[in-house]
Design a protein around this motif. Structure first.
Motif, mmCIF file in Angstrom:
data_model
loop_
_atom_site.group_PDB
_atom_site.id
_atom_site.type_symbol
_atom_site.label_atom_id
_atom_site.label_comp_id
_atom_site.label_asym_id
_atom_site.label_seq_id
_atom_site.Cartn_x
_atom_site.Cartn_y
_atom_site.Cartn_z
ATOM 1 N N ASP A 179 0.844 -1.208 0.000
ATOM 2 C CA ASP A 179 0.000 0.000 0.000
ATOM 3 C C ASP A 179 0.872 1.249 0.000
ATOM 4 O OD1 ASP A 179 -2.350 -1.419 -0.095
ATOM 5 O OD2 ASP A 179 -2.758 -1.276 2.053
ATOM 6 N N TYR A 180 1.964 1.192 0.737
ATOM 7 C CA TYR A 180 2.901 2.318 0.766
ATOM 8 C C TYR A 180 3.465 2.581 -0.620
ATOM 9 C CZ TYR A 180 7.248 4.864 1.787
ATOM 10 O OH TYR A 180 8.277 5.771 1.795
ATOM 11 N N ARG A 182 2.113 1.868 -3.527
ATOM 12 C CA ARG A 182 1.068 2.459 -4.368
ATOM 13 C C ARG A 182 0.926 3.947 -4.075
ATOM 14 N NH1 ARG A 182 -1.510 -2.409 -2.593
ATOM 15 N NH2 ARG A 182 -1.519 -3.977 -4.257
ATOM 16 N N ALA A 183 1.075 4.317 -2.810
ATOM 17 C CA ALA A 183 0.911 5.713 -2.420
ATOM 18 C C ALA A 183 2.001 6.611 -2.979
ATOM 19 C CB ALA A 183 0.881 5.833 -0.888
ATOM 20 N N LYS A 271 7.013 12.241 -1.480
ATOM 21 C CA LYS A 271 6.409 11.932 -0.195
ATOM 22 C C LYS A 271 7.436 11.109 0.568
ATOM 23 C CE LYS A 271 1.689 11.678 -2.051
ATOM 24 N NZ LYS A 271 0.527 10.785 -2.285
ATOM 25 N N HIS A 273 8.949 9.373 4.338
ATOM 26 C CA HIS A 273 8.428 8.731 5.540
ATOM 27 C C HIS A 273 9.575 8.405 6.484
ATOM 28 C CE1 HIS A 273 6.012 6.168 8.107
ATOM 29 N NE2 HIS A 273 6.822 5.146 7.889
#
Length: 304
Positions: A179-180, A182-183, A271, A273
């Motif tokens: 999911d990360y 894809r983000a 983005k 993290h």
């Protein structure tokens, strides 16, 4: 000053909080009061006893090759970085400390929108991704494969490839990180047995370029998918790369390269993290975290 260092090589447990004399800025240098320092696989190699030829062999040794902080001392001949300037930059060693001294051409001004912790873990992976993708000649319309795509380097590489016009970026990672991926704009593919088949299912026509930050299995899969081995690079599989005839990635860090990546961040192209920020006294725990693998984003140390 306080620093996280070691006097013998070994596992994470050799890292401890130590007191050492604070460095002083000489001509052409600045001293930075460190706010945060990134933790990288390079630092783990240093702790285990590996060292490039240029490293001073004396101990204790303080790891850390990326940092953010405030300029607090300016050497002769330095302009553009008055005391109090917020900066981020890079060094070979020494960033796990309250103060680090570097040449003034190894720092750039930190924009206000870039948080201290993120800035502390920015320089190494940002520049590594830029150097690798530049060497791979990423072009608009390319399909790019990034192995280890959820880690610090992979996070930058995926998004930089998209910023440079790649039509598709395929990222390999543990399923927990899909999911990360894809983000941040990647098509996720799981590690493990059958990797090559899964990659071919996603990219039946192959890929134009590939970056390995995962290990030899990923590199062997890459040569099956990328026709031109000059468009493959690895950050972790040097022996396999030599066997396969894949060019090595040479040195190339610079303030100009770092500044370009910071500019892209301010343009909202990345983005980022920070998965964990450890206090300086817990540097050993930070190393264990990085060595565990399969983590997303960046591990940093907070210093002041």
């Amino acid at each position: 000053m306080k620093a996280a260092g070691f006097s013998t090589f070994g596992g994470p447990e050799v890292l401890d909080l130590i007191e050492v004399p604070a460095p002083q800025a000489g001509p052409g240098q600045v001293r930075v009061r460190v706010k945060a320092a990134g933790v990288q696989p390079f630092d783990i190699g240093i702790r285990q006893g590996w060292a490039p030829p240029s490293i001073d062999p004396t101990l204790p040794r303080i790891p850390g090759n990326e940092f953010s902080g405030l300029v607090d001392q300016v050497g002769d001949g330095v302009t553009g970085f008055p005391t109090g300037t917020p900066v981020l930059g890079y060094s070979l060693l020494g960033s796990y400390a309250e103060y680090v001294v570097v040449p003034a051409d190894q720092i750039v001004v930190k924009p206000e929108v870039l948080p201290w912790e993120m800035a502390g873990g920015f320089s190494g992976n940002a520049q590594g991704a830029h150097m690798a993708l530049e060497a791979m000649t990423i072009r608009p319309g390319d399909t790019v494969l990034v192995h280890g795509a959820a880690g610090g380097l992979g996070t930058f590489a995926v998004q930089l490839a998209r910023a440079w016009g790649a039509t598709a970026v395929i990222g390999t990672a543990s399923e927990a990180n899909h999911d990360y991926l894809r983000a941040i704009g990647a098509i996720p593919v799981a590690y493990g047995d059958g990797l090559l088949d899964r990659l071919r299912a996603v990219a039946p026509d192959g890929a134009d370029a590939a970056l390995d930050a995962a290990g030899p299995e990923a590199l062997y899969a890459s040569v099956e998918l990328v026709k031109d081995r000059n468009r493959i690079r690895t950050m972790v599989s040097d022996e396999a790369a030599e066997e396969l005839g894949i060019p090595a990635l040479g040195p190339g860090r610079s303030a100009a390269r770092l500044g370009e990546m910071v500019d892209l961040y301010t343009q909202d192209k990345f983005k980022l993290h920070v998965r964990h920020a450890y206090p300086l006294a817990e540097a050993a725990a930070a190393h264990r975290d990085v060595e565990s693998g399969h983590g997303r984003g960046k591990v940093v140390l907070t210093v002041s």
